[in-house]
Motif scaffolding. Structure first.
Motif, PDB file in Angstrom:
ATOM      1  N   THR A 279      42.966  37.553  52.624  1.00  0.00           N
ATOM      2  CA  THR A 279      42.625  38.542  51.686  1.00  0.00           C
ATOM      3  C   THR A 279      43.249  38.000  50.506  1.00  0.00           C
ATOM      4  OG1 THR A 279      42.229  40.670  53.160  1.00  0.00           O
ATOM      5  CG2 THR A 279      42.653  40.878  50.603  1.00  0.00           C
ATOM      6  N   ARG A 280      44.535  37.583  50.523  1.00  0.00           N
ATOM      7  CA  ARG A 280      45.240  37.133  49.357  1.00  0.00           C
ATOM      8  C   ARG A 280      44.715  35.978  48.824  1.00  0.00           C
ATOM      9  NH1 ARG A 280      49.668  36.847  51.664  1.00  0.00           N
ATOM     10  NH2 ARG A 280      50.507  38.931  51.287  1.00  0.00           N
ATOM     11  N   ALA A 281      44.414  34.838  49.857  1.00  0.00           N
ATOM     12  CA  ALA A 281      43.774  33.451  49.216  1.00  0.00           C
ATOM     13  C   ALA A 281      42.366  33.871  48.900  1.00  0.00           C
ATOM     14  CB  ALA A 281      43.634  32.675  50.535  1.00  0.00           C
ATOM     15  N   VAL A 282      41.660  34.907  49.480  1.00  0.00           N
ATOM     16  CA  VAL A 282      40.186  34.794  48.718  1.00  0.00           C
ATOM     17  C   VAL A 282      40.065  35.378  47.313  1.00  0.00           C
ATOM     18  CG1 VAL A 282      37.813  35.817  49.321  1.00  0.00           C
ATOM     19  CG2 VAL A 282      39.077  34.636  51.185  1.00  0.00           C
ATOM     20  N   VAL A 283      40.961  36.473  47.360  1.00  0.00           N
ATOM     21  CA  VAL A 283      41.140  37.163  46.137  1.00  0.00           C
ATOM     22  C   VAL A 283      41.495  36.349  44.855  1.00  0.00           C
ATOM     23  CG1 VAL A 283      42.370  39.021  44.663  1.00  0.00           C
ATOM     24  CG2 VAL A 283      41.444  39.598  46.898  1.00  0.00           C
ATOM     25  N   ASP A 284      42.544  35.409  45.263  1.00  0.00           N
ATOM     26  CA  ASP A 284      42.787  34.335  44.254  1.00  0.00           C
ATOM     27  C   ASP A 284      41.766  33.461  43.890  1.00  0.00           C
ATOM     28  OD1 ASP A 284      44.734  33.178  42.561  1.00  0.00           O
ATOM     29  OD2 ASP A 284      45.087  31.554  43.960  1.00  0.00           O
TER      30      ASP A 284
ATOM     31  N   LEU B  48      45.141  28.049  48.062  1.00  0.00           N
ATOM     32  CA  LEU B  48      44.093  27.599  47.947  1.00  0.00           C
ATOM     33  C   LEU B  48      43.661  27.554  46.394  1.00  0.00           C
ATOM     34  CD1 LEU B  48      41.708  28.543  50.942  1.00  0.00           C
ATOM     35  CD2 LEU B  48      42.788  26.434  50.595  1.00  0.00           C
ATOM     36  N   GLY B  49      43.817  28.640  45.758  1.00  0.00           N
ATOM     37  CA  GLY B  49      43.502  28.561  44.508  1.00  0.00           C
ATOM     38  C   GLY B  49      44.349  27.747  43.350  1.00  0.00           C
ATOM     39  N   ASP B  50      45.473  27.352  43.864  1.00  0.00           N
ATOM     40  CA  ASP B  50      46.307  26.477  43.214  1.00  0.00           C
ATOM     41  C   ASP B  50      45.439  25.633  42.545  1.00  0.00           C
ATOM     42  OD1 ASP B  50      48.240  24.343  42.519  1.00  0.00           O
ATOM     43  OD2 ASP B  50      49.753  25.989  43.071  1.00  0.00           O
ATOM     44  N   PRO B  51      45.825  25.542  40.876  1.00  0.00           N
ATOM     45  CA  PRO B  51      44.931  24.581  39.738  1.00  0.00           C
ATOM     46  C   PRO B  51      45.169  23.122  40.413  1.00  0.00           C
ATOM     47  CG  PRO B  51      46.218  26.112  38.681  1.00  0.00           C
ATOM     48  CD  PRO B  51      46.746  26.272  40.125  1.00  0.00           C
ATOM     49  N   ALA B  52      46.286  22.834  41.058  1.00  0.00           N
ATOM     50  CA  ALA B  52      46.421  21.274  41.473  1.00  0.00           C
ATOM     51  C   ALA B  52      45.460  20.931  42.473  1.00  0.00           C
ATOM     52  CB  ALA B  52      47.835  21.061  42.145  1.00  0.00           C
ATOM     53  N   TRP B  53      44.827  22.031  43.347  1.00  0.00           N
ATOM     54  CA  TRP B  53      43.931  21.531  44.340  1.00  0.00           C
ATOM     55  C   TRP B  53      42.289  21.595  43.818  1.00  0.00           C
ATOM     56  CZ3 TRP B  53      46.105  24.456  49.264  1.00  0.00           C
ATOM     57  CH2 TRP B  53      47.248  23.874  49.589  1.00  0.00           C
ATOM     58  N   ALA B  54      42.328  21.848  42.420  1.00  0.00           N
ATOM     59  CA  ALA B  54      40.849  21.678  41.952  1.00  0.00           C
ATOM     60  C   ALA B  54      40.013  20.758  42.077  1.00  0.00           C
ATOM     61  CB  ALA B  54      41.000  22.143  40.351  1.00  0.00           C
TER      62      ALA B  54
ATOM     63  N   ASN C 293      40.421  33.536  40.057  1.00  0.00           N
ATOM     64  CA  ASN C 293      40.735  32.287  39.282  1.00  0.00           C
ATOM     65  C   ASN C 293      39.363  31.473  38.986  1.00  0.00           C
ATOM     66  OD1 ASN C 293      40.148  30.571  41.195  1.00  0.00           O
ATOM     67  ND2 ASN C 293      42.245  29.988  41.722  1.00  0.00           N
ATOM     68  N   GLY C 294      38.279  32.212  39.309  1.00  0.00           N
ATOM     69  CA  GLY C 294      36.847  31.470  39.035  1.00  0.00           C
ATOM     70  C   GLY C 294      36.717  30.412  39.958  1.00  0.00           C
ATOM     71  N   THR C 295      37.359  30.122  40.978  1.00  0.00           N
ATOM     72  CA  THR C 295      37.130  28.815  41.782  1.00  0.00           C
ATOM     73  C   THR C 295      35.648  29.194  42.581  1.00  0.00           C
ATOM     74  OG1 THR C 295      39.286  28.211  42.107  1.00  0.00           O
ATOM     75  CG2 THR C 295      37.639  27.522  43.915  1.00  0.00           C
ATOM     76  N   ILE C 296      35.337  30.396  42.956  1.00  0.00           N
ATOM     77  CA  ILE C 296      33.992  30.771  43.554  1.00  0.00           C
ATOM     78  C   ILE C 296      32.940  30.756  42.644  1.00  0.00           C
ATOM     79  CG2 ILE C 296      32.739  32.485  44.908  1.00  0.00           C
ATOM     80  CD1 ILE C 296      35.116  30.982  46.556  1.00  0.00           C
TER      81      ILE C 296
ATOM     82  N   GLY D 104      42.139  39.967  32.352  1.00  0.00           N
ATOM     83  CA  GLY D 104      41.695  38.977  31.357  1.00  0.00           C
ATOM     84  C   GLY D 104      41.022  37.826  32.317  1.00  0.00           C
ATOM     85  N   VAL D 105      40.307  37.940  33.374  1.00  0.00           N
ATOM     86  CA  VAL D 105      39.693  36.819  33.990  1.00  0.00           C
ATOM     87  C   VAL D 105      38.733  36.464  33.182  1.00  0.00           C
ATOM     88  CG1 VAL D 105      40.438  38.046  36.234  1.00  0.00           C
ATOM     89  CG2 VAL D 105      38.121  38.281  35.477  1.00  0.00           C
ATOM     90  N   ASP D 106      38.304  34.974  33.862  1.00  0.00           N
ATOM     91  CA  ASP D 106      37.281  34.348  32.886  1.00  0.00           C
ATOM     92  C   ASP D 106      36.014  35.209  33.182  1.00  0.00           C
ATOM     93  OD1 ASP D 106      34.833  32.236  33.142  1.00  0.00           O
ATOM     94  OD2 ASP D 106      36.261  31.034  32.549  1.00  0.00           O
ATOM     95  N   PRO D 107      35.239  35.260  32.002  1.00  0.00           N
ATOM     96  CA  PRO D 107      33.942  35.829  31.701  1.00  0.00           C
ATOM     97  C   PRO D 107      32.826  35.605  32.837  1.00  0.00           C
ATOM     98  CG  PRO D 107      34.542  35.095  29.676  1.00  0.00           C
ATOM     99  CD  PRO D 107      35.544  34.495  30.534  1.00  0.00           C
ATOM    100  N   SER D 108      33.080  34.422  33.601  1.00  0.00           N
ATOM    101  CA  SER D 108      32.114  34.052  34.685  1.00  0.00           C
ATOM    102  C   SER D 108      32.368  34.647  35.991  1.00  0.00           C
ATOM    103  CB  SER D 108      32.087  32.333  35.050  1.00  0.00           C
ATOM    104  OG  SER D 108      33.242  31.991  35.647  1.00  0.00           O
ATOM    105  N   VAL D 109      33.530  35.313  36.148  1.00  0.00           N
ATOM    106  CA  VAL D 109      33.889  35.963  37.298  1.00  0.00           C
ATOM    107  C   VAL D 109      33.294  37.381  37.446  1.00  0.00           C
ATOM    108  CG1 VAL D 109      35.827  37.209  38.660  1.00  0.00           C
ATOM    109  CG2 VAL D 109      35.921  34.580  37.452  1.00  0.00           C
ATOM    110  N   ASP D 110      32.734  37.827  38.485  1.00  0.00           N
ATOM    111  CA  ASP D 110      32.142  39.057  38.722  1.00  0.00           C
ATOM    112  C   ASP D 110      32.555  39.317  40.256  1.00  0.00           C
ATOM    113  OD1 ASP D 110      30.885  41.176  40.070  1.00  0.00           O
ATOM    114  OD2 ASP D 110      29.211  41.019  38.351  1.00  0.00           O
ATOM    115  N   VAL D 111      33.642  40.017  40.339  1.00  0.00           N
ATOM    116  CA  VAL D 111      34.460  40.320  41.686  1.00  0.00           C
ATOM    117  C   VAL D 111      33.374  40.688  42.670  1.00  0.00           C
ATOM    118  CG1 VAL D 111      36.263  41.264  42.728  1.00  0.00           C
ATOM    119  CG2 VAL D 111      36.900  40.386  40.495  1.00  0.00           C
TER     120      VAL D 111
END
Length: 321
Positions: free
Chosen positions: A184-189, A136-142, A193-196, A228-235
């Motif tokens: 788990t794999r999909a949601v963590v991605d 789901l987190g693939d950039p092409a699906w943004a 990657n900042g999608t959430i 080095g994830v995007d600074p907007s990400v807070d896991v």
């Protein structure tokens, strides 16, 4: 006691043409399960009455609409979405619908979002964790997530078999372990990657009481410091902001871990019927109805949580069965 008025956010439907397509495409034992379950709308409503379910939000489960065999995913998606809408219309107040999207075709998926939203008036969308190994987190699906966020969409994530299942399932049905790990794999991605974080108006429901997320969340948060994830990400913040259905086996242990990750108002009822057989759904629901003190308060609270996401369902009266 049976708590009335439940709203089931994790319920599946298999209209006859779709079952035929599954069989024709070789999915007679989907994801290693013994058979394609039977489904009938009237029988589904009868089970709902026994379990105190007012409304079930129907969705097509794995393997979804990308079946091959000559039928395009766009055609299958349109077929099942219209069949789902028919069930909603034929049983007023009892069903809602999560539309299916023909990923990996992004343009077709965007067109189906528009059709489902503007014509079929779906309640949300179901997205599989991966389609042929693309997650789901693939950039092409943004663009899909951007459009869902623009429409303030509600999304149910559903696991499917990973492409490596032949080596990892060890001959056992994939729903036992692989589904939890693929969720788990999909949601963590999506988090890393900042999608959430980038889509604050999107509401995502994670199935099966969060899969293994509650027990690996701190580990992922620690690794994120070095990635080095995007600074907007807070896991931990982004995971806590997700919603979780309680299909599967949340009791007696998993729910405790989940409530260390998110708040009680982010929990929702899910039966996983008909892939979870009647008698198993009845046992799981009875266990949930008896949970908490006072008895029934947990299940009753789930309705209020779901109405916060789907306020239009408040007009659907509790079942009297």
């Amino acid at each position: 006691m049976t708590v009335r008025g439940k709203i089931d956010v994790h319920a599946h439907y298999l209209p006859a043409p779709y079952r035929e397509r599954l069989a024709a495409a070789g999915h007679t034992q989907p994801d290693g399960m013994p058979q394609i379950p039977e489904w009938d709308a009237a029988e589904h409503v009868a089970l709902m009455d026994r379990l105190g379910i007012a409304t079930s939000l129907l969705s097509v489960s794995t393997p979804g609409v990308h079946l091959g065999g000559g039928a395009s995913a766009a055609d299958v998606a349109r077929e099942v979405n219209e069949a789902g809408r028919k069930a909603v219309v034929d049983h007023p107040g009892r069903f809602g619908l999560f539309g299916s999207l023909p990923l990996p075709d992004v343009d077709a998926a965007l067109a189906e979002i528009a059709y489902c939203s503007d014509v079929l008036h779906v309640d949300g969308f179901i997205l599989l964790t991966n389609v042929d190994g693309t997650y789901l987190g693939d950039p092409a699906w943004a663009p899909v997530f951007a459009e869902l966020d623009r429409r303030q969409g509600r999304v149910l994530i559903h696991p499917t078999s990973p492409v490596c299942w032949e080596h990892t399932s060890l001959g056992r049905p994939r729903p036992m372990l692989e589904f939890l790990f693929d969720t788990t794999r999909a949601v963590v991605d999506l988090v890393l990657n900042g999608t959430i974080a980038r889509h604050p108006d999107l509401r995502v429901i994670v199935p099966h009481a969060g899969a293994t997320l509650p027990v690996i969340a701190d580990r992922v948060a620690l690794f994120s410091l070095a990635l080095g994830v995007d600074p907007s990400v807070d896991v931990l913040r982004d995971l806590a902001g997700l919603h979780f259905d309680l299909s599967g086996t949340p009791l007696p242990r998993q729910l405790k871990a989940l409530l260390e990750l998110t708040a009680p108002d982010h929990l929702h009822y899910g039966s996983d019927y008909p892939f979870t057989p009647d008698f198993v759904a009845e046992l799981a629901t009875a266990q949930l109805d008896a949970a908490a003190d006072p008895e029934g308060s947990l299940a009753a609270g789930l309705r209020a949580n779901t109405l916060a996401l789907f306020p239009h369902l408040a007009t659907h009266p509790p079942a009297d069965g």
